[in-house]
Design a protein around this motif. Sequence first.
Motif, PDB file in Angstrom:
ATOM      1  N   LEU A 127       0.752  -1.390   0.029  1.00  0.00           N
ATOM      2  CA  LEU A 127       0.031   0.016  -0.110  1.00  0.00           C
ATOM      3  C   LEU A 127       0.866   1.190  -0.162  1.00  0.00           C
ATOM      4  CD1 LEU A 127      -2.696   1.264   0.316  1.00  0.00           C
ATOM      5  CD2 LEU A 127      -2.607   1.083   2.754  1.00  0.00           C
ATOM      6  N   VAL A 128       1.713   1.419   0.839  1.00  0.00           N
ATOM      7  CA  VAL A 128       2.553   2.603   1.102  1.00  0.00           C
ATOM      8  C   VAL A 128       3.653   2.539   0.017  1.00  0.00           C
ATOM      9  CG1 VAL A 128       4.170   3.901   2.501  1.00  0.00           C
ATOM     10  CG2 VAL A 128       2.185   2.661   3.378  1.00  0.00           C
ATOM     11  N   SER A 129       4.561   1.734  -0.337  1.00  0.00           N
ATOM     12  CA  SER A 129       5.443   1.587  -1.270  1.00  0.00           C
ATOM     13  C   SER A 129       5.055   1.911  -2.807  1.00  0.00           C
ATOM     14  CB  SER A 129       6.368   0.431  -1.318  1.00  0.00           C
ATOM     15  OG  SER A 129       5.488  -0.749  -1.608  1.00  0.00           O
ATOM     16  N   ASN A 130       3.720   1.525  -2.887  1.00  0.00           N
ATOM     17  CA  ASN A 130       3.431   1.988  -4.113  1.00  0.00           C
ATOM     18  C   ASN A 130       2.727   3.217  -4.281  1.00  0.00           C
ATOM     19  OD1 ASN A 130       3.349  -0.561  -5.966  1.00  0.00           O
ATOM     20  ND2 ASN A 130       2.615  -1.472  -4.247  1.00  0.00           N
ATOM     21  N   HIS A 131       2.241   3.650  -3.407  1.00  0.00           N
ATOM     22  CA  HIS A 131       1.645   4.936  -3.122  1.00  0.00           C
ATOM     23  C   HIS A 131       2.768   5.947  -3.186  1.00  0.00           C
ATOM     24  CE1 HIS A 131      -0.864   8.384  -1.588  1.00  0.00           C
ATOM     25  NE2 HIS A 131       0.107   8.667  -0.961  1.00  0.00           N
ATOM     26  N   LEU A 132       3.938   5.914  -2.529  1.00  0.00           N
ATOM     27  CA  LEU A 132       4.748   6.731  -2.695  1.00  0.00           C
ATOM     28  C   LEU A 132       5.679   6.887  -3.979  1.00  0.00           C
ATOM     29  CD1 LEU A 132       6.354   6.081   0.679  1.00  0.00           C
ATOM     30  CD2 LEU A 132       5.335   8.092   0.206  1.00  0.00           C
ATOM     31  N   ASN A 133       5.804   5.374  -4.593  1.00  0.00           N
ATOM     32  CA  ASN A 133       6.428   5.762  -5.944  1.00  0.00           C
ATOM     33  C   ASN A 133       5.387   6.325  -6.828  1.00  0.00           C
ATOM     34  OD1 ASN A 133       9.087   3.768  -6.455  1.00  0.00           O
ATOM     35  ND2 ASN A 133       8.340   3.277  -4.547  1.00  0.00           N
ATOM     36  N   ASP A 134       4.177   6.147  -6.591  1.00  0.00           N
ATOM     37  CA  ASP A 134       3.292   6.861  -7.785  1.00  0.00           C
ATOM     38  C   ASP A 134       3.007   8.285  -7.531  1.00  0.00           C
ATOM     39  OD1 ASP A 134       2.834   4.460  -9.001  1.00  0.00           O
ATOM     40  OD2 ASP A 134       1.116   3.729  -7.859  1.00  0.00           O
ATOM     41  N   VAL A 135       2.924   8.628  -6.355  1.00  0.00           N
ATOM     42  CA  VAL A 135       2.567  10.145  -6.184  1.00  0.00           C
ATOM     43  C   VAL A 135       3.513  11.084  -5.476  1.00  0.00           C
ATOM     44  CG1 VAL A 135       0.281   9.158  -6.182  1.00  0.00           C
ATOM     45  CG2 VAL A 135       1.063   9.584  -4.107  1.00  0.00           C
ATOM     46  N   ALA A 136       4.399  10.619  -4.843  1.00  0.00           N
ATOM     47  CA  ALA A 136       5.465  11.290  -4.022  1.00  0.00           C
ATOM     48  C   ALA A 136       5.881  12.617  -5.077  1.00  0.00           C
ATOM     49  CB  ALA A 136       6.386  10.740  -3.344  1.00  0.00           C
ATOM     50  N   THR A 137       5.771  13.870  -4.409  1.00  0.00           N
ATOM     51  CA  THR A 137       6.179  15.001  -5.280  1.00  0.00           C
ATOM     52  C   THR A 137       6.969  15.904  -4.485  1.00  0.00           C
ATOM     53  OG1 THR A 137       4.157  14.528  -6.837  1.00  0.00           O
ATOM     54  CG2 THR A 137       5.451  16.700  -6.799  1.00  0.00           C
ATOM     55  N   PRO A 138       8.017  16.451  -5.011  1.00  0.00           N
ATOM     56  CA  PRO A 138       8.682  17.655  -4.230  1.00  0.00           C
ATOM     57  C   PRO A 138       7.621  18.594  -3.653  1.00  0.00           C
ATOM     58  CG  PRO A 138       9.963  17.061  -6.346  1.00  0.00           C
ATOM     59  CD  PRO A 138       8.580  16.415  -6.181  1.00  0.00           C
ATOM     60  N   GLY A 139       7.775  19.167  -2.492  1.00  0.00           N
ATOM     61  CA  GLY A 139       6.831  20.047  -2.147  1.00  0.00           C
ATOM     62  C   GLY A 139       5.753  19.254  -1.064  1.00  0.00           C
ATOM     63  N   ASP A 140       5.651  18.103  -1.262  1.00  0.00           N
ATOM     64  CA  ASP A 140       4.546  17.350  -0.302  1.00  0.00           C
ATOM     65  C   ASP A 140       5.172  17.530   1.105  1.00  0.00           C
ATOM     66  OD1 ASP A 140       3.174  16.289  -2.408  1.00  0.00           O
ATOM     67  OD2 ASP A 140       3.979  14.347  -2.440  1.00  0.00           O
ATOM     68  N   LYS A 141       4.034  17.484   1.994  1.00  0.00           N
ATOM     69  CA  LYS A 141       4.451  17.522   3.534  1.00  0.00           C
ATOM     70  C   LYS A 141       4.365  15.971   4.073  1.00  0.00           C
ATOM     71  CE  LYS A 141       5.125  21.974   3.554  1.00  0.00           C
ATOM     72  NZ  LYS A 141       6.320  22.796   4.042  1.00  0.00           N
ATOM     73  N   ILE A 142       5.152  15.471   4.761  1.00  0.00           N
ATOM     74  CA  ILE A 142       5.120  14.174   5.183  1.00  0.00           C
ATOM     75  C   ILE A 142       5.201  14.213   6.660  1.00  0.00           C
ATOM     76  CG2 ILE A 142       5.748  11.659   5.070  1.00  0.00           C
ATOM     77  CD1 ILE A 142       6.237  12.101   2.196  1.00  0.00           C
ATOM     78  N   ARG A 143       4.461  13.409   7.376  1.00  0.00           N
ATOM     79  CA  ARG A 143       4.785  13.352   8.971  1.00  0.00           C
ATOM     80  C   ARG A 143       5.559  12.290   9.097  1.00  0.00           C
ATOM     81  NH1 ARG A 143       0.974  12.014  13.331  1.00  0.00           N
ATOM     82  NH2 ARG A 143       1.517  13.062  15.434  1.00  0.00           N
TER      83      ARG A 143
END
Length: 206
Positions: free
Chosen positions: A92-108
Amino acid sequence: MAFGFFNKKEQERTPGEHYYTLTVKEIVKETPDTITIVFDQPDPPINYKTGQFLSLILNIEGREVRRSYSLCSSPYVDEDLAVTVKRVENGLVSNHLNDVATPGDKIRIMGPMGNFTTEFSKDKKRHIIMFGGGSGITPLMSIIKSTIHAEPDSIGTLIYANRNIDSIIFKDQLDKLQTDYEGRFRVIYILDDAPINWQGHSGLLS
């Protein structure tokens, strides 16, 4: 795995829980299924030890999920924080990050945590031998960079197994480190599915 790397004091240390919100500075495509997420250091900066990990906290499909990823950055070398994420089938998480993580995102995040570390000193002289496979290279990359820069009399050897040449994470960086620090760092690649013209080792690492 790194032989002779731990000490009892480090293994007994209990990490505390610290939460931060970090800004994604850059997404680096390492292989077709792996990215490195580079975070800006907050002010004041997060102090961490070589080999530790961060737990990323995300909201996906309406629920909070957490996954831990080792830091590939070195506190002795890198200004920013960085973790590397490889896709996992149905992850769930590894695919989500590979697909949508973008510079400027805020991650806790929570952390840093973990005892896969040691104390570095310019007075130490040792040979650190590391074995890794696939995404297991992530904390070892931090160890390699820290050893080279914090212990000028120490040397490191990495034995690194992968499925094929395209799946070798950090290959360009590792090759450059081996060239720049000849005699102090060596990497031995092992491929399960080696091409015909492969000059290195092949087979399974066990």
